[in-house]
Design an enzyme around this catalytic site. Structure first.
Site, short mmCIF file in Angstrom:
data_model
loop_
_atom_site.label_atom_id
_atom_site.label_comp_id
_atom_site.label_asym_id
_atom_site.label_seq_id
_atom_site.Cartn_x
_atom_site.Cartn_y
_atom_site.Cartn_z
N GLY A 113 42.33 38.42 45.11
CA GLY A 113 43.62 38.27 44.24
C GLY A 113 43.20 38.03 42.79
N CYS A 114 43.97 38.65 41.88
CA CYS A 114 43.58 38.70 40.33
C CYS A 114 43.57 37.32 39.81
CB CYS A 114 44.60 39.60 39.72
SG CYS A 114 46.30 39.40 39.78
N HIS A 115 44.88 36.48 40.07
CA HIS A 115 44.83 35.37 39.61
C HIS A 115 43.99 34.57 40.33
CE1 HIS A 115 48.59 35.88 37.58
NE2 HIS A 115 49.19 36.17 38.98
#
Length: 315
Positions: free
Chosen positions: A115-117
């Site tokens: 995921g990006c975060h």
């Protein structure tokens, strides 16, 4: 012979960006689904089993359904959803973390894109835990500033609407219940005992993000300063094309500001270590649609194919 590719969910933000990155490549052939059959399980099943690599750019339940359709044992699945990131048998698509992570991707048939975060958080925390500097029971807190494209097509449309609510003009904190969907991988991949305290913030710009982790140096192992931690990260990620550890003389850090959109359109990630002898802030700056999504997916595909890791990407 060209590698056959199918993007299941090619109309979504991540799918579109993956498709864009194939422009100009002569080593792949993209098989496309009839727009009227995008949700037809039988048509998707036929395409998934007729390619070498299938990208899943779908909601979690749809991604799980797509995996259940696989009958051809030679098909490699690269899933950009949350569905399989902590599942056994799936390689976690962050090759810079360790040689084991890289090997699992190179030899894997099931790859989950981070995921990006989580990408920003794990790039900062995993090395410190692995290096014995950060105790696994440290009460970690993190905040993340991201552009609105990370929310997908509906969020993008909402921000583009000329009649949007006034509050969209400012940064907005969300996931206030501390139940963000990336927390599970953030904890499991890093090996932390505690679930991190995590505060994501969406802002009024298209893409790019900064994920930060503040730390007290007296709770770390050894005598740590911004200089020692910067050197540690530089050694840990030495030789990695996609990760750059910025020095104290870096112009952006010296300005006193880290812009969320500073690396929009770039497929790498930069790490900053700032602060003082008592308190440091670790920050990862990158594009939520690049290293945080479609760029990472293509990087994983390149590793599977054995071609240059950065082929088709912007570094």
């Amino acid at each position: 012979m060209k590698t056959k590719i199918f993007i299941d969910g090619s109309e979504g933000t991540t799918g579109l960006r993956i498709d864009e990155r194939f422009q100009g490549r002569d080593d792949v052939e993209i098989l496309r689904i009839d727009p009227d059959k995008r949700k037809d399980p039988q048509e998707r099943k036929k395409l998934i089993n007729s390619v070498d690599i299938a990208f899943l750019c779908l909601p979690d339940m749809a991604a799980k359904e797509s995996v259940s359709l696989v009958e051809n044992e030679n098909v490699c699945i690269i899933d950009t959803s949350t569905a399989h990131r902590t599942e056994e048998g799936w390689a976690y698509g962050f090759p810079e973390l360790s040689e084991k992570h890289r090997g699992n991707i190179v030899n894997g048939k099931r790859i989950a894109v981070p995921g990006c975060h989580a990408t920003g958080f794990i790039s900062l925390v995993y090395p410190l835990v692995a290096g014995g500097i950060l105790p696994k029971d440290y009460p970690i807190a993190s905040f993340s500033l991201t552009g609105y494209s990370g929310g997908g097509k509906n969020t993008i449309a909402a921000y583009a609407d000329e009649n949007r609510p006034k509050e969209f003009d400012s940064a907005r904190e969300y996931a206030l219940s501390q139940q963000h969907k990336h927390l599970k991988e953030m904890q499991k991949v890093t090996g932390l005992v505690r679930v991190p305290l995590f505060s994501p913030i969406i802002d009024d710009y298209y893409s790019g993000m900064v994920v930060s982790v503040p730390l007290y140096t007296d709770m770390l192992q050894g005598e740590q300063t911004p200089e020692t931690l910067r050197e540690f990260f530089a050694n840990y990620f030495a030789g990695q094309k996609f990760v750059e550890v910025c020095g104290a003389d870096d112009g952006v850090a010296a300005s006193g500001f880290l812009p969320g959109n500073g690396l929009s359109g770039w497929d790498g990630l930069k790490i900053y270590v700032t602060g003082n002898k008592e308190r440091v802030v670790l920050s990862a700056q990158f594009d939520n649609l690049g290293k945080g999504a479609s760029g990472a997916a293509i990087q994983c595909m390149n590793l599977v194919l054995g071609c240059s890791e950065d082929k088709g990407l912007n570094l």
